[in-house]
Design an enzyme around this catalytic site. Structure first.
Site, PDB file in Angstrom:
ATOM      1  N   SER A  62      45.821  32.250  36.631  1.00  0.00           N
ATOM      2  CA  SER A  62      45.232  33.689  35.994  1.00  0.00           C
ATOM      3  C   SER A  62      44.504  33.803  34.810  1.00  0.00           C
ATOM      4  O   SER A  62      44.675  35.137  35.151  1.00  0.00           O
ATOM      5  CB  SER A  62      45.936  33.425  36.043  1.00  0.00           C
ATOM      6  OG  SER A  62      48.001  32.536  35.684  1.00  0.00           O
TER       7      SER A  62
ATOM      8  N   HIS B 213      47.983  35.442  43.173  1.00  0.00           N
ATOM      9  CA  HIS B 213      46.420  36.380  42.229  1.00  0.00           C
ATOM     10  C   HIS B 213      45.498  36.611  43.509  1.00  0.00           C
ATOM     11  O   HIS B 213      44.819  36.359  42.794  1.00  0.00           O
ATOM     12  CB  HIS B 213      46.519  35.645  40.844  1.00  0.00           C
ATOM     13  CG  HIS B 213      46.808  36.141  40.173  1.00  0.00           C
ATOM     14  ND1 HIS B 213      47.084  37.297  39.378  1.00  0.00           N
ATOM     15  CD2 HIS B 213      47.434  35.474  38.702  1.00  0.00           C
ATOM     16  CE1 HIS B 213      47.610  37.454  38.220  1.00  0.00           C
ATOM     17  NE2 HIS B 213      48.502  36.495  37.894  1.00  0.00           N
TER      18      HIS B 213
ATOM     19  N   LYS C  62      52.377  42.151  43.056  1.00  0.00           N
ATOM     20  CA  LYS C  62      51.046  42.156  42.357  1.00  0.00           C
ATOM     21  C   LYS C  62      50.164  43.253  43.216  1.00  0.00           C
ATOM     22  O   LYS C  62      50.429  44.316  43.472  1.00  0.00           O
ATOM     23  CB  LYS C  62      50.522  40.873  41.878  1.00  0.00           C
ATOM     24  CG  LYS C  62      50.861  40.445  40.615  1.00  0.00           C
ATOM     25  CD  LYS C  62      50.418  38.964  40.387  1.00  0.00           C
ATOM     26  CE  LYS C  62      50.815  37.886  39.626  1.00  0.00           C
ATOM     27  NZ  LYS C  62      52.354  38.099  39.285  1.00  0.00           N
TER      28      LYS C  62
END
Length: 396
Positions: free
Chosen positions: A183, A211, A242
Site C-alpha cells: 500500500s 489494494h 476500497k
C-alpha cells in the site's frame, strides 16, 4: 493521572516537533474525485476509490433499497441471529470472483487478518511474513502462538532462507503471507516465485489483496490472477472498503475447510456485529459493476500512466510501477516536514493529497502517496501535477 497527562503531552509534543502529527481533514461531501472540505472544494487524490464506485448512483441506490428491505443494522453477531441471506450471497459472489471455494465476511479486512492466524497456526507452526506487510497482518501474527519469521520485501533469496529455518525448526505447518500490492509503494508481490518456493517447502500461501481486488489482473480478480497463480494461493483476504464500493467489511476467501473453521473460532467474526445490510447490498452491486465492465479499469490505468509521465517530466522522484498508487518521494532527514508542507500547499490550491512519514513508512523515506481513480478526468490529473509543481516552488 496528572503524571500520565504530562507524559502523554510530552509525547504528543515530540511528534509535532518531528513534523509527524497526522491531522484529520474534514470532508463535507460524499466521497468522490471532487469533494468539499472545510478548507474549500478540492480534487481528491488520496482515497482508495480506485474504480470510482464509492458514490456510484447504482451502488447508492442498492444501499438505499436495502434500508427498506433489510433494515439498518443487524444488532447481532453472525452465529446468533446476524446472518441474512444476502450475507451468504455476498460471500459466494466474492469466492466466485477471486476463485476460491467459499468466503467469510468480517467487519473489516483488519479484523479478517486479525482473526485468521490464531485459528490456523499454533505454537508448533511457522508464519513467514514480508517485512512490509500491512499492520493488520503484523498484529494478527502477534495474536498467534506460531513461530515468526520475516523476510525482506519481495526478496526471494531471503524467503528461501526463512523457509529453510522453519523447516529446520520442524514446523508442523508453514504459512507464507504477503500483501498482493504493497500500500505504501504500489509494488506487486512476486506471487509466482513465492508459490514456487512455498510448494518446494510444502508451505501454504496467503495474500492480502486489499489494494488489488477489483482492478488488478484480468477482470479485476486480483494480484494472484495478474501473476497467474489463482489456483496456487491457499488464502485470499481483502476489503470491501476500497475498490468495491468503499464501504466497510472484509473477507477471507479460501478452501471450504478453512472458511468453516474460521466460522467456529475466529474471534473478530464470532464477537462482532455482522456487516450492516446496506453495506452488504451496496457491495454486492459494486462487485457486479466491477465484474461486468473493464471500462473503469481501463480509465484507471490511463490515468496512472498519464500522471507518472507528467510527474517524471516535471522532475519529481517516483517509485516505479504500474499500480494507481504512485508514491512521490521526499527522501532525507527533512523529507517528512517537506512532504507535509507540500501537501498543505496543494490543498490551498484545491488538490487534496496526504503526506506519509515514519512510523507509517521507514525514516528518511517520506512521501506523498497519490492514488488515481477511474473517476478522475484527464484535466483532473493535469491539475494535480500543476499543483505539485506550484507547491514545490512555494515550499522550496
Amino acid at each position: 493521572m496528572y503524571a500520565l497527562k504530562d507524559q502523554l503531552s510530552a509525547e504528543l509534543a515530540a511528534i509535532e516537533a518531528d513534523g509527524l502529527t497526522k491531522h484529520e481533514r474534514l470532508i463535507t461531501t460524499p466521497q468522490s474525485s471532487h469533494i468539499g472540505t472545510t478548507a474549500g472544494d478540492a480534487l481528491n487524490f488520496c482515497a482508495n476509490n480506485y474504480l470510482g464506485l464509492a458514490n456510484h448512483p447504482e451502488v447508492v441506490a442498492a444501499a438505499h433499497a436495502a434500508l427498506d428491505e433489510w433494515g439498518f443494522g443487524m444488532a447481532s453477531v453472525r452465529f446468533i441471529c446476524g446472518t441474512q441471506t444476502q450475507h451468504r450471497d455476498l460471500e459466494r459472489a466474492i469466492a466466485d470472483f477471486v476463485g476460491t471455494q467459499d468466503a467469510i465476511l468480517f467487519p473489516s479486512c483488519f479484523d479478517a487478518n486479525g482473526g485468521i492466524f490464531e485459528v490456523l497456526m499454533g505454537a508448533e507452526d511457522a508464519i513467514i511474513s514480508d517485512e512490509l506487510n500491512h499492520a493488520s497482518i503484523i498484529d494478527g501474527v502477534r495474536l498467534s502462538k506460531a513461530q515468526r519469521y520475516r523476510y525482506k520485501n519481495r526478496d526471494m533469496d531471503d524467503l528461501r532462507a526463512q523457509l529453510e529455518s522453519a523447516r529446520d525448526a520442524s514446523a508442523r505447518r508453514t504459512l507464507v503471507v504477503t500483501d498482493g500490492a504493497f500500500s505504501m509503494d504500489g509494488y506487486l508481490a512476486p506471487l509466482e516465485q513465492i508459490c514456487d518456493l512455498a510448494e518446494e517447502f510444502g508451505a501454504m500461501v496467503m495474500v492480502d489483496d486489499s489494494h488489488a481486488t477489483g482492478f488488478v489482473g484480468e477482470g479485476g480478480r486480483g494480484s494472484h490472477e495478474a501473476c497467474g497463480v489463482v489456483d496456487r494461493v491457499d488464502i485470499m483476504t481483502g476489503t470491501l472498503g476500497k475498490a468495491l464500493g468503499g464501504g466497510s467489511g472484509g473477507y477471507v476467501a479460501a478452501h471450504q475447510e478453512i472458511v468453516d473453521l474460521l466460522k467456529q473460532r475466529a474471534r473478530p467474526y464470532l464477537f462482532s456485529n455482522a456487516v450492516a445490510p446496506a453495506v452488504v447490498s451496496g457491495s454486492l452491486k459494486a462487485l457486479e459493476l466491477a465484474r461486468e465492465s473493464d471500462e473503469g479499469r481501463t480509465r484507471l490505468r490511463a490515468n496512472a500512466e498519464l500522471f507518472r509521465t507528467l510527474m517524471t517530466d516535471a522532475g519529481f522522484e517516483l517509485l516505479p510501477g504500474e499500480h494507481p498508487i504512485v508514491p512521490v518521494m521526499f527522501p532525507g532527514d527533512d523529507g517528512a516536514r517537506l512532504a507535509s508542507d507540500v501537501a498543505d500547499a496543494m490543498l490551498r490550491r484545491g488538490v487534496y493529497v496526504i503526506a506519509f512519514s515514519f512510523p507509517v513508512v521507514p525514516r528518511g523515506k517520506a512521501r506523498i502517496r497519490v492514488q488515481l481513480s477511474a473517476a478522475h478526468s484527464e484535466d483532473d490529473v493535469r491539475a494535480c501535477v500543476d499543483a505539485f509543481v506550484a507547491a514545490r516552488d512555494e515550499v522550496g
